[in-house]
Design a protein around this motif. Structure first.
Motif, PDB file in Angstrom:
ATOM      1  N   ILE A  54      -7.687 -34.766  38.089  1.00  0.00           N
ATOM      2  CA  ILE A  54      -7.301 -35.783  39.076  1.00  0.00           C
ATOM      3  C   ILE A  54      -6.031 -35.372  39.806  1.00  0.00           C
ATOM      4  O   ILE A  54      -5.952 -35.458  41.037  1.00  0.00           O
ATOM      5  CB  ILE A  54      -7.136 -37.158  38.404  1.00  0.00           C
ATOM      6  N   VAL A  80      -3.319 -45.489  39.430  1.00  0.00           N
ATOM      7  CA  VAL A  80      -4.562 -46.128  38.999  1.00  0.00           C
ATOM      8  C   VAL A  80      -4.861 -45.843  37.527  1.00  0.00           C
ATOM      9  O   VAL A  80      -4.959 -46.751  36.707  1.00  0.00           O
ATOM     10  CB  VAL A  80      -5.746 -45.681  39.885  1.00  0.00           C
ATOM     11  N   LEU A  85      -3.331 -40.930  42.533  1.00  0.00           N
ATOM     12  CA  LEU A  85      -4.440 -41.594  41.846  1.00  0.00           C
ATOM     13  C   LEU A  85      -4.176 -41.678  40.348  1.00  0.00           C
ATOM     14  O   LEU A  85      -4.445 -42.705  39.720  1.00  0.00           O
ATOM     15  CB  LEU A  85      -5.749 -40.864  42.122  1.00  0.00           C
TER      16      LEU A  85
END
Length: 105
Positions: free
Chosen positions: A57, A69, A65
């Motif tokens: 990621i 998140v 992200l």
């Protein structure tokens, strides 16, 4: 497709219930109750996949992200994540099935 959604819903529900069962063991032994976090459970089961997910990621999608998140999601209790994911998969799994039955008639 609806069959797969319902199976995923049952899998996440089983994960949530298993997490609750393991969280209840200290209550019976020590008298204290605390929900375990998703990140703790994931690291206990397979730490390599958690590290791989973070690397992929951050490197290929974006650092934001992971930081905004996924990292906060790891601090949510596994029971809550499992129940929410189960509902997310159950609702379309049963709604699409009922609408496809109506078209056949």
């Amino acid at each position: 497709m609806t069959f797969i959604l319902r199976i995923l819903g049952w899998v996440f529900l089983a994960i949530a219930l298993a997490s609750l069962a393991f969280d209840l063991f200290p209550l019976m032994e020590q008298g204290s109750f605390q929900l375990s976090l998703l990140g703790e459970n994931w690291f206990a089961v397979h730490p390599g996949s958690l590290n791989l997910l973070q690397a992929v990621i951050e490197r290929y999608i974006g650092l934001w992200l992971w930081d905004d998140v996924f990292s906060p999601l790891l601090f949510v209790p596994t029971l809550v994540v499992g129940l929410v994911a189960a509902v997310i998969f159950f609702i379309p799994g049963y709604l699409f099935k009922s609408s496809s039955r109506r078209r056949r008639r």
